[in-house]
Design an enzyme around this catalytic site. Structure first.
Site, mmCIF file in Angstrom:
data_model
loop_
_atom_site.group_PDB
_atom_site.id
_atom_site.type_symbol
_atom_site.label_atom_id
_atom_site.label_comp_id
_atom_site.label_asym_id
_atom_site.label_seq_id
_atom_site.Cartn_x
_atom_site.Cartn_y
_atom_site.Cartn_z
ATOM 1 C CG LEU A 75 -1.889 -1.176 1.339
ATOM 2 C CD1 LEU A 75 -2.506 -1.237 2.730
ATOM 3 C CD2 LEU A 75 -2.975 -1.043 0.276
ATOM 4 C CE LYS A 98 11.647 1.067 -2.092
ATOM 5 N NZ LYS A 98 11.274 2.352 -2.693
#
Length: 325
Positions: A75, A98
């Site tokens: 997301l 990340k």
């Protein structure tokens, strides 16, 4: 007795998930892809249909499923903390894109929760799982270029569409978190922990609500300087170089090489220039394998957690140095 595959669900259908991580999850013999969730039912059905797994239109519903051991969270950055915490609270292991979160204190809280729950929480930093960087680090520690004096790294990409989430500040967009992450992480990889941000600048192109480029100067405790550049309105560049007292090493196509890419490490030492050509390696598949190992080891590896928090702290320090707050 053979362990059953790790049952993984995916929360979201971002480009990185569709192009790289979902295929790697589906190919891994120790993974069973059980569900793909999207707030768009059509998108969920489209993506899930490619892998023969369940299509779900609620992230919460995925976390309540008995056939899910772990989730992958691709997301937008602004949603990582919420859904990672919910997944951990639901007893699921988490592989999150990340950066894990936009701020170090939030990252620390999630790592503490994972540790207390005995769950694996891993940030999806794929390039560190490519062996070309291990080869370079071994050359440096073995004295191939003498005493390390300086490090440079750059990661830049061509202009992105105006509607891309990287241009939306409310979703955690901007060049620092998405693009700058790579050279900063490479600096940690080669220069070690305790980096000081000696200087930083973040630049906005005309009309942009987020920074589109940046440069950072870091200093290691040993006095090695690192010059880092990043941006998302540039010709493509993905490279780093290490300079020593007796030579230098350069790597190109450093951060996002295709699985079929044969890496080249350029070394100039006392014997002159030479090229080391390495075997291709699929760093996405390697990352999935590392996550499975973390789960099988019953929790987040302390070293991995420390690296994740160090990276988050470094990102915060760059932002503070560049903005004065």
């Amino acid at each position: 007795m053979t362990e059953r595959p790790l049952r993984v669900a995916v929360l979201g259908t971002a480009d990185i998930a569709r192009r790289r991580v979902l295929p790697a999850l589906a190919k891994d013999p120790d993974v069973e892809l059980t569900a793909v969730a999207s707030r768009s039912g059509a998108r969920a059905r489209e993506v899930a249909g490619r892998y023969g797994c369940a299509a779900v239109t609620s992230y919460d519903a995925v976390l309540g499923r008995d056939d899910v051991d772990a989730v992958y969270v691709p997301l937008p950055v602004s949603l990582h903390a919420e859904w990672t915490r919910r997944a951990l609270d639901a007893g699921k292991h988490v592989l999150a894109e990340k950066p894990l979160t936009a701020h170090a204190p939030t990252t620390a809280g999630l790592l503490d929760l994972a540790r207390a729950s005995g769950l694996a929480l891993m940030e999806n930093v794929m390039f560190v799982h490519h062996p070309q960087h291990t080869v370079v680090r071994e050359l440096v520690t073995g004295g191939a270029i003498g005493e390390l004096r300086a490090f440079t790294a750059a990661f830049t990409v061509p202009p992105l569409p105006a509607g891309n989430i990287r241009h939306r500040p409310e979703l955690g967009g901007g060049a620092l978190l998405d693009i700058g992450y790579y050279p900063l992480r490479a600096a940690l990889y080669f220069l070690g922990t305790g980096l000081e941000v000696a200087g930083a600048a973040l630049e906005h192109s005309d009309g942009s609500a987020v920074e589109t480029a940046g440069a950072v100067l870091v200093r290691s405790p040993a006095g090695v300087l690192g010059q880092l550049a990043f941006g998302m309105e540039h010709a493509y560049q993905s490279a780093y170089e290490l300079w020593g007292s007796k030579g230098r090493i350069r790597v190109e196509t450093a951060f996002t090489p295709p699985a079929e890419h044969k890496p080249t490490v350029w070394v100039t030492d006392a014997h002159g220039p030479r090229e080391l050509t390495l075997a291709p390696h699929d760093q996405v598949a390697a990352t999935v394998r590392a996550f499975v190992r973390a789960v099988r080891s019953a929790g987040t590896d302390p070293r991995t957690a420390a690296e994740c928090l160090e990276q988050a702290t470094l990102l915060d320090a760059v932002r503070a140095r560049a903005t004065g707050r």
